[in-house]
Design a protein around this motif. Structure first.
Motif, PDB file in Angstrom:
ATOM      1  N   PHE A  59       0.853  -1.186   0.000  1.00  0.00           N
ATOM      2  CA  PHE A  59       0.000   0.000   0.000  1.00  0.00           C
ATOM      3  C   PHE A  59       0.891   1.239   0.000  1.00  0.00           C
ATOM      4  N   SER A  60       0.477   2.261  -0.743  1.00  0.00           N
ATOM      5  CA  SER A  60       1.203   3.525  -0.767  1.00  0.00           C
ATOM      6  C   SER A  60       0.341   4.537  -1.506  1.00  0.00           C
ATOM      7  N   PRO A  61       0.405   5.798  -1.139  1.00  0.00           N
ATOM      8  CA  PRO A  61       1.025   6.369   0.045  1.00  0.00           C
ATOM      9  C   PRO A  61       0.116   6.244   1.268  1.00  0.00           C
ATOM     10  N   MET A  84      -1.056   7.167   4.974  1.00  0.00           N
ATOM     11  CA  MET A  84      -1.058   8.367   5.818  1.00  0.00           C
ATOM     12  C   MET A  84      -1.415   8.079   7.263  1.00  0.00           C
ATOM     13  N   ARG A 108      -5.010   5.643   2.950  1.00  0.00           N
ATOM     14  CA  ARG A 108      -4.131   5.781   1.793  1.00  0.00           C
ATOM     15  C   ARG A 108      -4.596   7.003   1.027  1.00  0.00           C
ATOM     16  N   GLU A 109      -3.651   7.817   0.595  1.00  0.00           N
ATOM     17  CA  GLU A 109      -4.027   8.991  -0.191  1.00  0.00           C
ATOM     18  C   GLU A 109      -4.372   8.559  -1.608  1.00  0.00           C
ATOM     19  N   ILE A 110      -5.523   9.032  -2.088  1.00  0.00           N
ATOM     20  CA  ILE A 110      -5.824   8.869  -3.503  1.00  0.00           C
ATOM     21  C   ILE A 110      -5.890  10.283  -4.051  1.00  0.00           C
ATOM     22  N   GLU A 111      -5.786  10.478  -5.351  1.00  0.00           N
ATOM     23  CA  GLU A 111      -5.701  11.848  -5.848  1.00  0.00           C
ATOM     24  C   GLU A 111      -6.980  12.610  -5.513  1.00  0.00           C
ATOM     25  N   GLY A 112      -6.820  13.684  -4.751  1.00  0.00           N
ATOM     26  CA  GLY A 112      -7.976  14.478  -4.349  1.00  0.00           C
ATOM     27  C   GLY A 112      -8.716  13.936  -3.145  1.00  0.00           C
ATOM     28  N   GLY A 113      -8.155  13.011  -2.411  1.00  0.00           N
ATOM     29  CA  GLY A 113      -8.854  12.511  -1.241  1.00  0.00           C
ATOM     30  C   GLY A 113      -8.111  11.401  -0.540  1.00  0.00           C
ATOM     31  N   LYS A 114      -8.847  10.606   0.234  1.00  0.00           N
ATOM     32  CA  LYS A 114      -8.217   9.470   0.892  1.00  0.00           C
ATOM     33  C   LYS A 114      -9.198   8.324   1.075  1.00  0.00           C
ATOM     34  N   GLU A 115      -8.646   7.183   1.371  1.00  0.00           N
ATOM     35  CA  GLU A 115      -9.426   5.963   1.444  1.00  0.00           C
ATOM     36  C   GLU A 115      -8.958   5.212   2.681  1.00  0.00           C
ATOM     37  N   LYS A 116      -9.931   4.657   3.455  1.00  0.00           N
ATOM     38  CA  LYS A 116      -9.556   3.855   4.620  1.00  0.00           C
ATOM     39  C   LYS A 116      -9.684   2.390   4.252  1.00  0.00           C
ATOM     40  N   GLN A 165       3.839   8.288   4.227  1.00  0.00           N
ATOM     41  CA  GLN A 165       4.019   9.733   4.130  1.00  0.00           C
ATOM     42  C   GLN A 165       3.317  10.379   5.313  1.00  0.00           C
ATOM     43  N   GLU A 166       3.533  11.684   5.488  1.00  0.00           N
ATOM     44  CA  GLU A 166       2.826  12.357   6.557  1.00  0.00           C
ATOM     45  C   GLU A 166       1.322  12.312   6.281  1.00  0.00           C
TER      46      GLU A 166
END
Ligand SMILES: Cc1cc2nc3c(=O)[nH]c(=O)nc-3n(C[C@H](O)[C@H](O)[C@H](O)COP(=O)(O)OP(=O)(O)OC[C@H]3O[C@@H](n4cnc5c(N)ncnc54)[C@H](O)[C@@H]3O)c2cc1C
Lengths: 317, 245
Positions: free
Chosen positions: B138-140, B142, B155-163, B175-176
């Motif tokens: 998994f990357s990136p 957070m 995990r950061e996805i472009e324009g947001g994040k996913e748990k 990453q931070e």
């Protein structure tokens, strides 16, 4: 030469950076594109505008979310069966996580952050942007199979091609690839995606607080731009983390980057140095950002931004 | 919890980048080397996890002897022991191969590293290592919380994040804001001197890429300053000179 281009979908639409990847592929050979997850035939056929001849579509809904392992498996399997020797993708959060796996599975050489077409006069050499844009490496890919992840906004987006033929393709998906369960996802709705944007308006600590971001958003709206920020701004939760630009955040390469109330620390500059034009607005004439700018205004953001927004609205009306 | 943290030894973020030998070698003159900032986040999170629920943190670097001060710093931050694979990190495939070999011998629950190095910015090593080991990656990443044999990550996805919920073991590119960077304290620095740093030889020397030459970008032209009371001039320059709006 036959080239396979993996295209990313965002709500069923081909991402702009994937269209750039198709254009890149078309400049070196005949492009077959590969799309995973739900999308309409018309949308996929439009990959032809950028130079794809055909599109292989694995429509399984389980591929609607960008899960790393299933994507790596499916892309590797199609790469092997397609007979292509080169796989091209846009560099993105998803592609970064996927292509390393595909490279190992395929025994391919991998270059990321590729910023120009390959030089094949002596082997196969691509330009890879390194040291966060502070330099370039001419990287020779020594394996027969090659994977290139293309830097965003580095390749001119060609349009005007014919429509591509779309072929439904099935790859049998193994349940074991779906070990990761998505619990929730949050996405900025309707906004321009920062890494893909042509224009970025970015704010720093000079804006004093999150309540003042309306000025940045107004300007971004006028320009059809994405919004960004400096690291302290996202550290203090004034803005969401995915807007943080710089060495440890998003690296952007828009045609225009407008920096407001950002001092221009070297770590911030590292994320924006691939921008074609930079405008800096800062009240301190000695702010280091001016040295990296094309156009600068020394002034108070709270006075300059509303005026600039009005002037832009008039000019763009 | 047995955690392997892979760190890079890279020029400080403020370094001026230059090359020598007809642009074929990185010029180290006057350059300060640090733990890669993303790797530093991964290390900080690993140390927090260990402090919360016990276990061991091993740091791994693929590098020549000059990287040892950087490795000692990771020990001072709180890693328990270190492994250095004694080789120049020629390309990402080569580095991934060395990491995978070390990992095979360690029975790790988690393999953490930065989402990318800040020298080559490839961001490929975590995926390669996982593929070589047949693990998920998994990357990136957070955030990372562990409960028993399950982890909750975002995990950061472009324009947001996913748990996501995933089973151990796996590989994560971090990453931070996964953790705050840790600054070594005096006790950490003292104890780092005596913590084990094992040097092993590389297992395989194959590479997939080679750098033919480096280039620096053309210097930027001078900035055009515009009066704050004349924003119309900026608009006109953007429209007619830069042609970007
Ligand atoms: C390892 C490492 C990695 C880092 N990575 C990043 C990164 O990825 N991205 C990043 O951004 N930073 C990064 N940093 C932090 C970086 O060093 C700077 O601290 C940061 O960029 C400063 O943010 P800023 O410009 O918003 O704030 P400041 O440096 O505080 O600058 C604020 C600016 O606003 C101006 N200003 C104030 N009021 C006004 C006004 N009314 N109108 C107009 N201008 C005004 C000031 O003159 C000043 O120039 C990193 C640091 C380290 C050590």
């Amino acid at each position: 030469m036959s080239v396979l281009v993996f295209i990313e979908l965002e709500d069923g639409k081909i991402k702009k950076s994937s269209r750039e990847a198709i254009a890149y592929g078309a400049a070196i050979g005949e492009v077959t594109a590969l799309a995973l997850g739900s999308a309409s035939n018309d949308e996929l056929a439009s990959a032809g505008e950028n130079g794809a001849t055909r599109v292989l579509h694995v429509a399984d809904e389980r591929l609607n979310a960008g899960l790393i392992q299933p994507f790596a498996e499916v892309i590797s399997s199609v790469f092997a069966s397609s007979g292509a020797s080169i796989l091209v993708t846009a560099k993105s959060s998803l592609a970064d996580a996927v292509v390393g796996r595909v490279a190992v599975k395929s025994g391919a050489s991998l270059a990321s952050n590729v910023s120009a077409l390959p030089d094949t006069s002596n082997g196969f050499v691509v330009k890879q942007s390194i040291y966060t844009g502070k330099a370039t490496a001419n990287m020779s890919l020594t394996s027969d199979k090659k994977i290139l992840a293309i830097k965003k906004n580095a390749i001119e987006l060609k349009t005007g091609g014919a429509t591509a033929s779309v072929e439904a393709t099935s790859v049998s998906l193994d349940d074991a690839w779906f070990g990761a369960k998505i619990i929730s996802s949050e996405k900025a709705e309707g906004d321009v995606l920062l890494p893909e944007a042509d224009i970025v308006v970015s704010g720093g600590r000079g804006l004093k607080g999150p309540e003042n971001w309306g000025m940045i958003e107004d300007l971004a709206k006028t320009l059809g731009a994405a919004t960004g920020c400096s690291k302290p701004v996202s550290d203090m939760d004034w803005r969401p983390h995915h807007e943080h630009v710089g060495q440890t955040g998003v690296k952007v390469s828009p045609t225009l980057y407008i920096a407001v109330g950002i001092s221009g620390a070297i770590q911030h500059l590292a994320g924006v140095n691939s921008s074609k034009y930079i405008v800096v607005i800062n009240k301190d004439a000695d702010a280091p950002f001016f040295k990296a700018a094309d156009y600068g205004i020394v002034g108070d953001a709270f006075e300059v931004l509303p005026k600039l927004n009005e002037a832009l609205k008039k000019a763009l009306a | 919890m047995n955690i392997l943290v892979c760190i890079t030894h890279v020029p400080d973020t403020t370094s001026r980048i230059a090359f020598s030998d007809n642009n074929t070698k990185f010029d180290k003159t006057g350059v300060q080397f640090i733990i890669g900032p993303y790797d530093d986040y991964a290390l900080a999170r690993a140390v927090e996890l260990k402090e919360a629920s016990g276990g061991k943190v091993t740091v791994l670097n693929v590098g020549e002897v000059e990287t040892e001060p950087t490795i000692r710093k990771a020990l001072a931050i709180g890693a328990d022991e270190a492994i250095r694979v004694n080789a120049f990190p020629s390309d990402s495939y080569f580095v991934a191969k060395q990491i995978a070999e070390v990992a095979k011998q360690g029975n790790y629950d988690l393999i953490l590293m930065g989402r990318e190095s800040i020298d080559f910015n490839g961001g490929m090593v975590h995926g390669m290592v996982a593929e070589m080991l047949g693990m998920q990656s998994f990357s990136p990443v957070m955030s990372l919380e562990i409960e028993g044999d399950t982890a909750k990550i975002s995990r950061e996805i472009e324009g947001g994040k996913e748990k996501l919920e995933v089973k151990l073991p796996f590989v994560a590119g971090c990453q931070e804001p996964i953790a705050e960077w840790k600054i070594p304290n005096m006790r950490g620095i003292m104890s780092a001197r005596t913590k084990p740093l094992n040097v092993v030889e590389p297992s395989d020397n194959s590479t997939m890429t080679a750098v033919a030459q480096y280039e620096l970008p053309a210097p930027k032209g001078a900035v055009k300053m515009i009066d704050a009371n004349n924003v119309e001039e900026l608009v006109s320059l953007l429209k007619n000179e830069a042609k970007v709006i």
